[in-house]
Scaffold this active site. Structure first.
Site, mmCIF file in Angstrom:
data_model
loop_
_atom_site.group_PDB
_atom_site.id
_atom_site.type_symbol
_atom_site.label_atom_id
_atom_site.label_comp_id
_atom_site.label_asym_id
_atom_site.label_seq_id
_atom_site.Cartn_x
_atom_site.Cartn_y
_atom_site.Cartn_z
ATOM 1 C CB CYS A 282 -25.553 51.225 64.614
ATOM 2 S SG CYS A 282 -24.892 52.874 65.010
ATOM 3 C CD GLU B 17 -29.193 51.974 67.602
ATOM 4 O OE1 GLU B 17 -27.934 52.639 66.689
ATOM 5 O OE2 GLU B 17 -28.456 51.052 67.924
ATOM 6 C CE LYS C 65 -25.126 48.701 67.660
ATOM 7 N NZ LYS C 65 -25.449 49.951 68.197
HETATM 8 C C1 ACM Z 1 -24.201 52.861 67.576
HETATM 9 O O1 ACM Z 1 -23.818 51.825 67.269
HETATM 10 N N1 ACM Z 1 -25.804 52.967 68.229
HETATM 11 C C2 ACM Z 1 -23.418 54.021 67.805
#
Ligand code: ACM
Length: 263
Positions: free
Chosen positions: A141, A38, A108
């Site tokens: 993530c 990420e 995201k």
């Molecule tokens: C995250 O979502 N970077 C912990």
């Protein structure tokens, strides 16, 4: 299919240097698809939204062009996390890139902690992309904590979930075994390592990037610390067989009429 992970510690704000390191790492072993962490081009801990806006890029943009050039040179595909600027909006995004440029973009959906101060939550439903004769799903993530993310991808036929991460909690690597098992989908989590100390905060990232097959078996895992490239062969045909016993099918046995949607 050969899946490569490049676990490293991106240098905060040094987009060109991070891209150079990625280029160098991908010139080693060959893989059909590389998964990177990420926010691999920028680093993670933005001081505020203004700093994030300065480092974020449009998609397509200079970083995706550089990654596409790398795909052309290496005959491969890449999934990378980056900060995306789309007009006034800022997204923590994952791009799926091939030799001809951007193939897929995921913004995201479930933002973690301080990300909420810098990014807008992704507005689009989870969807899958073609990867040769297979289907690729993207999540980022903290999406691991929401089983609906992987399930939405599996219900659309994802054979592989590429999962760029900057993990700070210790649970994800184990939890992803369940995501793989309950959906019958291979999962490639590429986490980062190292620490960032910025804006009065300190975060340490947990490494242990891993590739799981569609039965939840770990085919390879990087150490908790240190840069690592990991390339493993994954049988994605296994993702097409959802049986768990002679009489049970992971997706076919679902009873959605009895589930509570929460809305
Ligand atoms: C995250 O979502 N970077 C912990």
């Amino acid at each position: 299919m050969r899946i490569g992970l490049y676990q490293f510690a991106p240098e905060f704000g040094a987009v060109e240097r991070n891209l150079e390191r990625i280029g160098k790492a991908l010139r080693g072993e060959a893989a059909d698809l590389w998964v990177l962490p990420e926010l691999a081009t920028t680093g993670y801990l933005f001081a505020d939204r203004a700093e994030c806006a300065r480092l974020a890029e449009p998609v397509p943009g200079p970083s995706t062009e550089a990654l596409a050039a790398l795909c052309r040179a290496r005959g491969t595909r890449v999934v990378a996390g980056l900060a995306e600027r789309a007009g006034e909006r800022l997204y923590n995004a994952a791009v799926y890139i091939g030799p001809d440029g951007v193939v897929g973009l995921y913004r995201k959906v479930h933002l973690f902690d301080r990300e909420r101060l810098c990014f807008d939550p992704g507005p689009d439903p989870f969807r899958v992309h073609e990867l040769d004769r297979f289907r690729l799903g993207l999540m980022i993530c903290f999406d691991w904590l929401f089983p609906e993310a992987a399930r939405s991808l599996a219900l659309q036929g994802a054979d592989l979930i590429a999962h760029p991460a900057n993990l700070v909690l210790p649970y994800c690597q184990a939890a992803m075994v369940t995501r793989a098992l309950e959906n019958g989908v291979a999962c490639a989590t590429c986490n980062r390592v190292g620490a960032e100390r910025r804006a009065g905060e300190e975060l340490s990232f947990t490494g242990r990037s891993q590739v799981l097959d569609a039965r939840g078996r770990c085919l390879g895992q990087a150490p908790a610390e240190g840069e690592e490239t990991l390339v493993v062969e994954v049988d994605l045909d296994l993702s097409r067989d959802k049986r768990i016993t002679e009489r049970n099918d992971r997706l076919g046995d679902r009873r959605p009429d009895l589930y509570f949607s929460g809305r």
